[in-house]
Write a protein that holds these residues in place. Structure first.
Motif, PDB file in Angstrom:
ATOM      1  N   ILE A  61       0.944  -1.261   0.044  1.00 50.13           N
ATOM      2  CA  ILE A  61       0.029   0.001   0.051  1.00 50.13           C
ATOM      3  C   ILE A  61       0.964   1.166  -0.212  1.00 50.13           C
ATOM      4  N   THR A  62       0.387   2.459  -0.503  1.00 49.17           N
ATOM      5  CA  THR A  62       1.309   3.460  -0.594  1.00 49.17           C
ATOM      6  C   THR A  62       0.505   4.550   0.537  1.00 49.17           C
ATOM      7  N   PRO A  63       1.404   5.619   1.000  1.00 50.28           N
ATOM      8  CA  PRO A  63       0.916   6.520   1.878  1.00 50.28           C
ATOM      9  C   PRO A  63      -0.651   7.117   1.642  1.00 50.28           C
ATOM     10  N   THR A  64      -0.681   7.489   0.212  1.00 47.82           N
ATOM     11  CA  THR A  64      -2.072   8.087  -0.182  1.00 47.82           C
ATOM     12  C   THR A  64      -3.150   6.875   0.022  1.00 47.82           C
ATOM     13  N   VAL A  65      -2.921   5.850  -0.369  1.00 50.39           N
ATOM     14  CA  VAL A  65      -4.040   4.748  -0.297  1.00 50.39           C
ATOM     15  C   VAL A  65      -4.485   4.545   1.147  1.00 50.39           C
ATOM     16  N   ILE A  66      -3.336   4.514   2.058  1.00 51.28           N
ATOM     17  CA  ILE A  66      -3.477   4.346   3.551  1.00 51.28           C
ATOM     18  C   ILE A  66      -4.395   5.457   4.009  1.00 51.28           C
ATOM     19  N   ASN A  67      -3.895   6.616   3.666  1.00 45.49           N
ATOM     20  CA  ASN A  67      -4.698   7.826   4.041  1.00 45.49           C
ATOM     21  C   ASN A  67      -6.144   7.920   3.784  1.00 45.49           C
ATOM     22  N   SER A  68      -6.419   7.653   2.245  1.00 42.22           N
ATOM     23  CA  SER A  68      -7.748   7.411   1.763  1.00 42.22           C
ATOM     24  C   SER A  68      -8.418   6.298   2.428  1.00 42.22           C
ATOM     25  N   ILE A  69      -7.989   5.153   2.978  1.00 48.02           N
ATOM     26  CA  ILE A  69      -8.669   4.016   3.435  1.00 48.02           C
ATOM     27  C   ILE A  69      -9.040   4.669   5.113  1.00 48.02           C
ATOM     28  N   CYS A  70      -8.176   5.152   5.709  1.00 48.68           N
ATOM     29  CA  CYS A  70      -8.329   5.758   7.052  1.00 48.68           C
ATOM     30  C   CYS A  70      -9.193   6.789   7.059  1.00 48.68           C
ATOM     31  N   ASP A  71      -9.266   7.593   6.096  1.00 51.60           N
ATOM     32  CA  ASP A  71     -10.548   8.595   6.177  1.00 51.60           C
ATOM     33  C   ASP A  71     -11.799   8.104   5.782  1.00 51.60           C
ATOM     34  N   GLN A  72     -12.031   6.919   5.123  1.00 49.86           N
ATOM     35  CA  GLN A  72     -13.042   6.319   4.934  1.00 49.86           C
ATOM     36  C   GLN A  72     -13.499   5.665   6.232  1.00 49.86           C
ATOM     37  N   MET A  73     -12.567   4.925   6.732  1.00 50.82           N
ATOM     38  CA  MET A  73     -12.787   4.401   8.030  1.00 50.82           C
ATOM     39  C   MET A  73     -13.319   5.433   9.070  1.00 50.82           C
ATOM     40  N   ILE A  74     -12.634   6.360   9.133  1.00 48.36           N
ATOM     41  CA  ILE A  74     -13.152   7.196  10.310  1.00 48.36           C
ATOM     42  C   ILE A  74     -14.504   7.887   9.794  1.00 48.36           C
ATOM     43  N   ALA A  76     -16.753   6.326   8.316  1.00 50.74           N
ATOM     44  CA  ALA A  76     -17.767   5.291   8.643  1.00 50.74           C
ATOM     45  C   ALA A  76     -18.121   5.065   9.885  1.00 50.74           C
ATOM     46  N   VAL A  77     -16.967   5.143  10.929  1.00 50.37           N
ATOM     47  CA  VAL A  77     -17.193   5.179  12.368  1.00 50.37           C
ATOM     48  C   VAL A  77     -18.089   6.295  12.650  1.00 50.37           C
ATOM     49  N   ASN A  78     -18.013   7.507  12.150  1.00 52.03           N
ATOM     50  CA  ASN A  78     -18.655   8.813  12.630  1.00 52.03           C
ATOM     51  C   ASN A  78     -20.239   8.506  11.844  1.00 52.03           C
ATOM     52  N   ASP A  79     -20.473   7.792  11.043  1.00 54.55           N
ATOM     53  CA  ASP A  79     -21.969   7.630  10.324  1.00 54.55           C
ATOM     54  C   ASP A  79     -22.269   6.308  11.094  1.00 54.55           C
ATOM     55  N   LYS A  80     -21.662   5.544  12.041  1.00 50.54           N
ATOM     56  CA  LYS A  80     -22.205   4.461  12.518  1.00 50.54           C
ATOM     57  C   LYS A  80     -22.339   3.438  11.765  1.00 50.54           C
ATOM     58  N   LYS A  81     -21.464   3.253  10.568  1.00 43.54           N
ATOM     59  CA  LYS A  81     -21.347   2.295   9.656  1.00 43.54           C
ATOM     60  C   LYS A  81     -20.469   1.094   9.942  1.00 43.54           C
ATOM     61  N   LEU A  88     -13.550  -2.031   5.051  1.00 39.76           N
ATOM     62  CA  LEU A  88     -12.198  -1.295   4.914  1.00 39.76           C
ATOM     63  C   LEU A  88     -11.045  -1.906   5.595  1.00 39.76           C
ATOM     64  N   ALA A  89     -11.093  -2.412   6.744  1.00 43.82           N
ATOM     65  CA  ALA A  89     -10.090  -3.384   7.251  1.00 43.82           C
ATOM     66  C   ALA A  89      -9.676  -4.445   6.731  1.00 43.82           C
ATOM     67  N   ASN A  90     -10.708  -5.399   6.181  1.00 39.02           N
ATOM     68  CA  ASN A  90     -10.203  -6.361   5.386  1.00 39.02           C
ATOM     69  C   ASN A  90      -9.647  -6.004   4.100  1.00 39.02           C
ATOM     70  N   SER A 177     -13.657  -4.937  -5.081  1.00 37.78           N
ATOM     71  CA  SER A 177     -14.960  -5.472  -4.367  1.00 37.78           C
ATOM     72  C   SER A 177     -14.967  -5.393  -2.812  1.00 37.78           C
ATOM     73  N   MET A 178     -13.780  -5.063  -2.318  1.00 32.23           N
ATOM     74  CA  MET A 178     -13.625  -4.769  -0.846  1.00 32.23           C
ATOM     75  C   MET A 178     -13.838  -3.286  -0.544  1.00 32.23           C
ATOM     76  N   GLN A 179     -14.548  -2.800  -0.924  1.00 28.64           N
ATOM     77  CA  GLN A 179     -15.095  -1.259  -0.519  1.00 28.64           C
ATOM     78  C   GLN A 179     -16.371  -1.411  -0.080  1.00 28.64           C
ATOM     79  N   PRO A 180     -16.581  -0.380   0.724  1.00 24.19           N
ATOM     80  CA  PRO A 180     -18.138  -0.107   1.366  1.00 24.19           C
ATOM     81  C   PRO A 180     -19.191  -0.053   0.242  1.00 24.19           C
ATOM     82  N   SER A 181     -20.247  -0.428   0.553  1.00 20.60           N
ATOM     83  CA  SER A 181     -21.379  -0.423  -0.417  1.00 20.60           C
ATOM     84  C   SER A 181     -22.055   1.061  -0.471  1.00 20.60           C
ATOM     85  N   THR A 182     -22.354   1.348  -1.325  1.00 20.90           N
ATOM     86  CA  THR A 182     -22.995   2.783  -1.546  1.00 20.90           C
ATOM     87  C   THR A 182     -24.412   2.879  -1.465  1.00 20.90           C
TER      88      THR A 182
END
Length: 186
Positions: A61-74, A76-81, A88-90, A177-182
């Protein structure tokens, strides 16, 4: 500039881009990628950049991708998803299990390639990204630099025999395929 310098060897000449990175037109000088003939003559900044790139390559993984996934995870937590957080962890776990990433591989090749106007005694990220963008838009350059990047990436040495365009495409499909559903989750 480097064409007549015996310290440099021309690696690849673009059939699509000119020296400025624009579309090649008749009369333009093509974009050429060079390497130093002697690997030990690369400036220390390139070796340091390659070492840093190898650490990210080992993680798949690259730093850009790590940051993007972490932002999505944060988010998702804020949205209680919580399901999205698990997906995203998978995604992150999959990347470490199957680390060979085509962009990381190509980025390594770009660290050790030099184009006109680029200072060989510096490794500047904007040049690495500039070159990467061009080779991603030129299939022949992509095919040429991918095996070079694999060979230059110590973290991928055990994968050299099994990596192919097909395996990279399978990895890309699996990660997509390992992206959150829309759709709205409850």
């Amino acid at each position: 500039m480097y064409k007549d310098d015996p310290k440099f060897t021309m690696m690849f000449e673009s059939k699509i881009f000119n020296i400025n990175g624009d579309r090649l037109k008749e009369g333009d000088e093509p974009l050429r990628y060079y390497s130093l003939t002697n690997m030990s003559e690369y400036h220390m900044s390139r070796h340091l950049a390659a070492s840093a790139q190898n650490m990210y390559s080992a993680a798949g993984i690259t730093p850009t991708v790590i940051n993007s996934i972490c932002d999505q995870m944060i988010q998702a937590v804020n949205d209680k998803k919580i399901v999205d957080v698990a997906v995203l962890a998978n995604n992150l776990k999959y990347r470490t299990k199957y680390p060979v990433d085509e962009h990381a591989t190509l980025r390594m090749a770009m660290i050790y390639s030099i184009v006109e106007r680029e200072d060989p005694d510096k490794c500047e990220n904007h040049w690495t990204e500039w070159k990467l963008k061009r080779i991603l838009d030129e299939p022949e350059a992509y095919s040429f630099f991918l095996p070079i990047g694999l060979e230059l990436t110590p973290a991928y040495s055990e994968y050299l025999q099994e990596v192919s365009l097909n395996s990279l495409n399978q990895r890309k499909t699996m990660l997509e395929s390992m992206q959150p559903s829309t759709s709205e989750q409850k």
